[in-house]
Design an enzyme around this catalytic site. Structure first.
Site, PDB file in Angstrom:
ATOM      1  N   GLU A  72       0.850  -1.196   0.000  1.00  0.00           N
ATOM      2  CA  GLU A  72       0.000   0.000   0.000  1.00  0.00           C
ATOM      3  C   GLU A  72       0.885   1.246   0.000  1.00  0.00           C
ATOM      4  N   GLY A 127       4.081   0.234  -5.196  1.00  0.00           N
ATOM      5  CA  GLY A 127       4.431  -1.010  -5.886  1.00  0.00           C
ATOM      6  C   GLY A 127       4.360  -0.869  -7.403  1.00  0.00           C
ATOM      7  N   SER A 151      -9.341   3.492  -7.861  1.00  0.00           N
ATOM      8  CA  SER A 151      -9.720   4.553  -8.795  1.00  0.00           C
ATOM      9  C   SER A 151      -9.470   5.937  -8.198  1.00  0.00           C
ATOM     10  N   GLY A 186     -22.544  17.017 -11.308  1.00  0.00           N
ATOM     11  CA  GLY A 186     -22.790  15.567 -11.330  1.00  0.00           C
ATOM     12  C   GLY A 186     -23.763  15.166 -10.240  1.00  0.00           C
ATOM     13  N   LEU A 223     -24.856  13.611  -4.388  1.00  0.00           N
ATOM     14  CA  LEU A 223     -26.070  13.684  -3.575  1.00  0.00           C
ATOM     15  C   LEU A 223     -25.794  13.336  -2.109  1.00  0.00           C
ATOM     16  N   GLU A 224     -24.848  12.427  -1.866  1.00  0.00           N
ATOM     17  CA  GLU A 224     -24.519  12.120  -0.461  1.00  0.00           C
ATOM     18  C   GLU A 224     -23.838  13.334   0.193  1.00  0.00           C
ATOM     19  N   GLU A 246     -26.540  18.699 -13.495  1.00  0.00           N
ATOM     20  CA  GLU A 246     -26.448  17.319 -14.011  1.00  0.00           C
ATOM     21  C   GLU A 246     -26.683  17.318 -15.517  1.00  0.00           C
ATOM     22  N   LEU A 278     -17.895  -0.305  -6.501  1.00  0.00           N
ATOM     23  CA  LEU A 278     -18.457  -0.428  -5.162  1.00  0.00           C
ATOM     24  C   LEU A 278     -17.564  -1.295  -4.293  1.00  0.00           C
ATOM     25  N   HIS A 336     -44.239  -7.090  12.559  1.00  0.00           N
ATOM     26  CA  HIS A 336     -44.993  -5.842  12.565  1.00  0.00           C
ATOM     27  C   HIS A 336     -44.721  -5.093  13.855  1.00  0.00           C
TER      28      HIS A 336
HETATM   29  P1  FAD Z   1      -9.458   1.390  -3.476  1.00  0.00           P
HETATM   30  O1  FAD Z   1     -10.298   1.391  -2.262  1.00  0.00           O
HETATM   31  O2  FAD Z   1      -9.406   2.637  -4.285  1.00  0.00           O
HETATM   32  O3  FAD Z   1      -7.995   1.014  -2.984  1.00  0.00           O
HETATM   33  C1  FAD Z   1      -6.902   1.019  -3.824  1.00  0.00           C
HETATM   34  C2  FAD Z   1      -5.652   1.192  -2.985  1.00  0.00           C
HETATM   35  O4  FAD Z   1      -4.515   0.914  -3.791  1.00  0.00           O
HETATM   36  C3  FAD Z   1      -5.460   2.604  -2.456  1.00  0.00           C
HETATM   37  O5  FAD Z   1      -5.244   2.582  -1.069  1.00  0.00           O
HETATM   38  C4  FAD Z   1      -4.223   3.117  -3.187  1.00  0.00           C
HETATM   39  O6  FAD Z   1      -3.451   4.006  -2.421  1.00  0.00           O
HETATM   40  C5  FAD Z   1      -3.492   1.822  -3.455  1.00  0.00           C
HETATM   41  N1  FAD Z   1      -2.568   1.883  -4.587  1.00  0.00           N
HETATM   42  C6  FAD Z   1      -2.837   2.295  -5.859  1.00  0.00           C
HETATM   43  N2  FAD Z   1      -1.761   2.134  -6.638  1.00  0.00           N
HETATM   44  C7  FAD Z   1      -0.785   1.611  -5.840  1.00  0.00           C
HETATM   45  C8  FAD Z   1       0.567   1.218  -6.075  1.00  0.00           C
HETATM   46  N3  FAD Z   1       1.108   1.290  -7.294  1.00  0.00           N
HETATM   47  N4  FAD Z   1       1.270   0.752  -5.029  1.00  0.00           N
HETATM   48  C9  FAD Z   1       0.725   0.639  -3.796  1.00  0.00           C
HETATM   49  N5  FAD Z   1      -0.543   0.978  -3.530  1.00  0.00           N
HETATM   50  C10 FAD Z   1      -1.281   1.452  -4.540  1.00  0.00           C
HETATM   51  N6  FAD Z   1     -18.657   2.137  -2.185  1.00  0.00           N
HETATM   52  C11 FAD Z   1     -19.596   1.448  -1.513  1.00  0.00           C
HETATM   53  O7  FAD Z   1     -19.800   0.263  -1.782  1.00  0.00           O
HETATM   54  N7  FAD Z   1     -20.337   2.044  -0.528  1.00  0.00           N
HETATM   55  C12 FAD Z   1     -20.175   3.341  -0.203  1.00  0.00           C
HETATM   56  O8  FAD Z   1     -20.858   3.850   0.688  1.00  0.00           O
HETATM   57  C13 FAD Z   1     -19.208   4.100  -0.894  1.00  0.00           C
HETATM   58  N8  FAD Z   1     -19.005   5.393  -0.602  1.00  0.00           N
HETATM   59  C14 FAD Z   1     -18.048   6.095  -1.280  1.00  0.00           C
HETATM   60  C15 FAD Z   1     -17.889   7.441  -0.985  1.00  0.00           C
HETATM   61  C16 FAD Z   1     -16.938   8.187  -1.650  1.00  0.00           C
HETATM   62  C17 FAD Z   1     -16.773   9.636  -1.326  1.00  0.00           C
HETATM   63  C18 FAD Z   1     -16.105   7.557  -2.623  1.00  0.00           C
HETATM   64  C19 FAD Z   1     -15.045   8.339  -3.330  1.00  0.00           C
HETATM   65  C20 FAD Z   1     -16.273   6.222  -2.936  1.00  0.00           C
HETATM   66  C21 FAD Z   1     -17.246   5.477  -2.260  1.00  0.00           C
HETATM   67  N9  FAD Z   1     -17.475   4.138  -2.554  1.00  0.00           N
HETATM   68  C22 FAD Z   1     -18.445   3.445  -1.892  1.00  0.00           C
HETATM   69  C23 FAD Z   1     -16.688   3.436  -3.569  1.00  0.00           C
HETATM   70  C24 FAD Z   1     -15.583   2.594  -2.896  1.00  0.00           C
HETATM   71  O9  FAD Z   1     -14.769   3.433  -2.124  1.00  0.00           O
HETATM   72  C25 FAD Z   1     -14.761   1.874  -3.951  1.00  0.00           C
HETATM   73  O10 FAD Z   1     -15.598   1.143  -4.813  1.00  0.00           O
HETATM   74  C26 FAD Z   1     -13.775   0.928  -3.288  1.00  0.00           C
HETATM   75  O11 FAD Z   1     -12.919   1.615  -2.417  1.00  0.00           O
HETATM   76  C27 FAD Z   1     -12.964   0.181  -4.337  1.00  0.00           C
HETATM   77  O12 FAD Z   1     -12.087  -0.671  -3.707  1.00  0.00           O
HETATM   78  P2  FAD Z   1     -10.709  -1.115  -4.385  1.00  0.00           P
HETATM   79  O13 FAD Z   1     -10.098  -2.066  -3.426  1.00  0.00           O
HETATM   80  O14 FAD Z   1     -10.939  -1.536  -5.774  1.00  0.00           O
HETATM   81  O15 FAD Z   1      -9.830   0.215  -4.486  1.00  0.00           O
HETATM   82  P1  NAI Z   2     -21.588   8.665 -10.575  1.00  0.00           P
HETATM   83  O1  NAI Z   2     -21.275   7.905 -11.788  1.00  0.00           O
HETATM   84  O2  NAI Z   2     -22.422   8.083  -9.500  1.00  0.00           O
HETATM   85  O3  NAI Z   2     -22.321  10.034 -10.961  1.00  0.00           O
HETATM   86  C1  NAI Z   2     -21.772  10.941 -11.853  1.00  0.00           C
HETATM   87  C2  NAI Z   2     -22.896  11.823 -12.358  1.00  0.00           C
HETATM   88  O4  NAI Z   2     -22.306  12.886 -13.063  1.00  0.00           O
HETATM   89  C3  NAI Z   2     -23.836  11.103 -13.313  1.00  0.00           C
HETATM   90  O5  NAI Z   2     -25.157  11.378 -12.936  1.00  0.00           O
HETATM   91  C4  NAI Z   2     -23.479  11.699 -14.674  1.00  0.00           C
HETATM   92  O6  NAI Z   2     -24.573  11.757 -15.555  1.00  0.00           O
HETATM   93  C5  NAI Z   2     -23.008  13.083 -14.277  1.00  0.00           C
HETATM   94  N1  NAI Z   2     -22.073  13.715 -15.191  1.00  0.00           N
HETATM   95  C6  NAI Z   2     -21.055  13.130 -15.880  1.00  0.00           C
HETATM   96  N2  NAI Z   2     -20.377  14.057 -16.587  1.00  0.00           N
HETATM   97  C7  NAI Z   2     -20.972  15.252 -16.325  1.00  0.00           C
HETATM   98  C8  NAI Z   2     -20.730  16.580 -16.741  1.00  0.00           C
HETATM   99  N3  NAI Z   2     -19.719  16.873 -17.561  1.00  0.00           N
HETATM  100  N4  NAI Z   2     -21.539  17.563 -16.298  1.00  0.00           N
HETATM  101  C9  NAI Z   2     -22.565  17.280 -15.435  1.00  0.00           C
HETATM  102  N5  NAI Z   2     -22.843  16.027 -15.017  1.00  0.00           N
HETATM  103  C10 NAI Z   2     -22.043  15.034 -15.435  1.00  0.00           C
HETATM  104  O7  NAI Z   2     -20.142   9.142 -10.025  1.00  0.00           O
HETATM  105  P2  NAI Z   2     -19.702   9.786  -8.655  1.00  0.00           P
HETATM  106  O8  NAI Z   2     -20.867  10.344  -7.923  1.00  0.00           O
HETATM  107  O9  NAI Z   2     -18.547  10.663  -8.962  1.00  0.00           O
HETATM  108  O10 NAI Z   2     -19.183   8.534  -7.848  1.00  0.00           O
HETATM  109  C11 NAI Z   2     -18.101   7.726  -8.365  1.00  0.00           C
HETATM  110  C12 NAI Z   2     -18.251   6.301  -7.974  1.00  0.00           C
HETATM  111  O11 NAI Z   2     -18.074   6.124  -6.584  1.00  0.00           O
HETATM  112  C13 NAI Z   2     -19.615   5.775  -8.341  1.00  0.00           C
HETATM  113  O12 NAI Z   2     -19.483   4.962  -9.475  1.00  0.00           O
HETATM  114  C14 NAI Z   2     -20.075   4.987  -7.167  1.00  0.00           C
HETATM  115  O13 NAI Z   2     -20.171   3.637  -7.515  1.00  0.00           O
HETATM  116  C15 NAI Z   2     -18.988   5.157  -6.107  1.00  0.00           C
HETATM  117  N6  NAI Z   2     -19.640   5.645  -4.884  1.00  0.00           N
HETATM  118  C16 NAI Z   2     -20.519   4.808  -4.255  1.00  0.00           C
HETATM  119  C17 NAI Z   2     -21.210   5.240  -3.154  1.00  0.00           C
HETATM  120  C18 NAI Z   2     -22.184   4.323  -2.522  1.00  0.00           C
HETATM  121  O14 NAI Z   2     -22.159   3.130  -2.807  1.00  0.00           O
HETATM  122  N7  NAI Z   2     -23.066   4.790  -1.645  1.00  0.00           N
HETATM  123  C19 NAI Z   2     -21.021   6.579  -2.601  1.00  0.00           C
HETATM  124  C20 NAI Z   2     -20.116   7.377  -3.374  1.00  0.00           C
HETATM  125  C21 NAI Z   2     -19.442   6.891  -4.450  1.00  0.00           C
END
Ligand code: FAD
Ligand code: NAI
Length: 464
Positions: free
Chosen positions: A31, A113, A143, A178, A184-185, A201, A317, A442
């Site tokens: 990491e 890495g 990502s 977006g 929205l959260e 949007e 996710l 219920h």
């Molecule tokens: P990541 O969690 O992105 O982890 C990747 C890790 O790899 C990072 O720690 C990074 O530093 C490390 N890394 C990258 N390249 C290297 C390298 N070369 N060497 C060493 N380390 C490296 N998803 C949900 O299901 N529920 C939610 O409520 C939710 N809320 C979210 C809220 C926000 C604000 C955001 C941004 C995302 C949210 N997500 C949510 C999405 C969720 O965070 C991701 O889908 C999830 O973290 C993906 O997991 P991952 O293991 O693929 O990657």
């Molecule tokens: P998103 O894909 O959920 O939403 C992006 C929105 O931006 C879409 O509605 C799209 O139509 C709009 N958009 C795209 N280009 C645009 C532009 N140029 N101008 C205006 N609107 C535009 O992506 P978001 O919210 O950035 O989240 C990224 C990822 O993180 C999601 O794919 C989600 O899976 C994950 N995430 C999951 C959460 C959860 O599970 N509760 C919470 C937060 C993030």
């Protein structure tokens, strides 16, 4: 020599490492940051939910306590304390992952890495560079937020979710580009704390990938709370002028609009992160959208190198990444695991929460599949009236002939937890009638699922 090396410690990577270790493999986890847990634990799922909960308490204290007969005077926000609590929740959760790594005897390397070749990984650490040898590798590098090229991104007023989770003041006016999950959260967090929130949007509805009924209801509720929406609107420029951010956009009629704000959150999606990973040294291919290309076994084009989570195709996710982590570990161990991607639930943690699994109405129509639909509004639920959570509905889609449930979509109180019933039902291929014949306690919110299933079966809901 390691049996498996995992690059990235997010929910995909650390879960893959645990499962590999459980299956008896000598496992390394790399990491680049000092804390484990990836986006989800550090700057994603966990901190956002901590702030959502805090802001929801404030909102209830301000707008609902008096109706419950609780008088506390005008509640005040201690924003530094709210952020401090969020930080503590994150730290405890990340420390929990360190503990799990130790418990499972996984070697953790803190450093960046990259591939030297198929079986050699270089780790650039604070105190020097080290190389390790590995038989198999799992890429779980996650990502990063997408940026638009014309946006002047200063991380102070023009921000991504990462900065929005660590602001030092509540924005006066937050413009969100977006109307998806992040927008929205986090818009809900700051809207509840007093910010004016404007969503711009591109599409003609918010959360456009979910069932259309969910976006419509959520927009109605958020509007009631003061959100402003500009749909079908394309942002053309974002500039910081002193203390102000000026956002220019083109509305649905092609007319230019200008919005002035204190902060602008860009949340238009995320991109796979493979920067400087040295994939070319191992010969690993990317697809046309920059994701690591994988086959049905989540193996890349190079034998023995796998990829999971946000860096590959599919929903971004945490629980999808986790399932894939387990899947790859078990595949490497010679087992035959399975993931049903259609049954990975999606949740938006606004209030009311939105949760979905299976097909949306739009998808069924596109596929030309014959289906029945049943809905039940929370305003007809005794439990929801008791808690004053009467916005929203449960919608169930079932096959017109067999009655098999094809999709469940909930907007309402505790939808995030309730959707598990839909996942279980669909995994076991239940019919709508099956669910409507099962006893639901219920008064609970889940009775609304049973009622929606009754409505879908033969229009037999009992309480509407
Ligand atoms: P990541 O969690 O992105 O982890 C990747 C890790 O790899 C990072 O720690 C990074 O530093 C490390 N890394 C990258 N390249 C290297 C390298 N070369 N060497 C060493 N380390 C490296 N998803 C949900 O299901 N529920 C939610 O409520 C939710 N809320 C979210 C809220 C926000 C604000 C955001 C941004 C995302 C949210 N997500 C949510 C999405 C969720 O965070 C991701 O889908 C999830 O973290 C993906 O997991 P991952 O293991 O693929 O990657
Ligand atoms: P998103 O894909 O959920 O939403 C992006 C929105 O931006 C879409 O509605 C799209 O139509 C709009 N958009 C795209 N280009 C645009 C532009 N140029 N101008 C205006 N609107 C535009 O992506 P978001 O919210 O950035 O989240 C990224 C990822 O993180 C999601 O794919 C989600 O899976 C994950 N995430 C999951 C959460 C959860 O599970 N509760 C919470 C937060 C993030």
């Amino acid at each position: 020599m390691y049996d498996v090396t995992v690059i990235g410690s997010g929910p995909g990577g650390y879960v893959a490492a645990i499962r590999c270790a459980q299956l008896g493999m000598k496992t390394a986890l790399i990491e680049k940051y000092n804390t484990l847990g990836g986006t989800c634990l550090n700057v994603g799922c966990i901190p956002s939910k901590a702030l959502l909960d805090s802001s929801e308490h404030f909102h209830k204290a301000k707008h609902e306590f008096a109706t419950h007969g609780i008088e506390i005077g005008e509640p005040k926000i201690n924003f530094p304390q709210m952020m401090k609590r969020k930080g503590e929740v994150v730290q405890q959760t990340c420390d929990g992952i360190e503990y799990l790594m130790k418990k499972n005897k996984i070697d953790v390397y803190k450093g960046f890495g990259s591939f030297v070749d198929k079986n050699t990984i270089k780790i650039e650490k604070e105190d020097g560079t080290e190389e390790i040898k590995t038989d198999k590798t799992i890429i779980a590098t996650g990502s990063k937020p997408i940026m638009l090229p014309f946006i002047e991104f200063d991380k102070k007023r023009v921000i991504t979710s990462t900065e929005a989770l660590s602001l030092d003041e509540v924005p006066e006016h937050l413009v969100i580009i977006g109307g998806g999950v992040i927008g929205l959260e986090l818009g809900s967090v700051y809207g509840r704390l007093g910010a004016q929130v404007t969503v711009v949007e591109f599409m003609d509805g918010i959360i456009p990938t979910m069932d259309v009924a969910m976006g419509k209801e959520l927009q109605r509720v958020l509007k009631k709370e003061g959100f402003k929406f500009h749909l079908k609107t394309k942002v053309t420029s974002v500039k910081t002028e002193g203390e102000e951010v000026v956002i220019k956009a083109e509305d649905k009629k092609g007319k230019e609009i200008e919005i002035k704000a204190s902060h602008c959150l860009v949340s238009i999606g995320r991109r796979p992160y493979t920067d400087k990973l040295g994939l070319e040294n191992a010969g690993v291919k990317l697809d046309d959208r920059g994701r690591v290309e994988v086959d049905g076994h989540l193996q890349t084009n190079v034998e023995g190198i796998y990829a999971i989570g946000d860096v590959v195709k599919g929903a971004m996710l945490a629980h999808k990444a986790e399932e894939e982590g387990v899947f790859v570990a078990e595949s490497i161990a010679g087992q035959k695991p399975h993931i049903n991607y259609k049954l990975i639930p999606g949740v938006v943690y606004t209030w009311p929460e939105v949760a979905s699994v299976g097909y949306t109405e739009q998808e069924l129509k596109e596929e030309g599949r014959k289906f029945k639909s049943g809905a039940f509004p929370f305003k007809a639920s005794g439990r929801a009236r008791a808690s004053m959570d009467t916005d929203g509905l449960v919608k169930v889609l079932a096959d017109a002939e067999t009655d098999e449930i094809l999709g469940m979509h909930i907007i309402g109180p505790r939808a995030a937890d309730m959707i598990a019933e839909g996942v279980v039902a669909m995994e076991y291929r239940a019919s709508a009638e099956d669910i409507s014949r099962m006893s639901h306690a219920h008064p609970t919110y889940t009775e609304s699922i049973k009622e929606a299933c009754l409505a879908a079966t033969e229009d037999r809901a009992l309480h509407i």
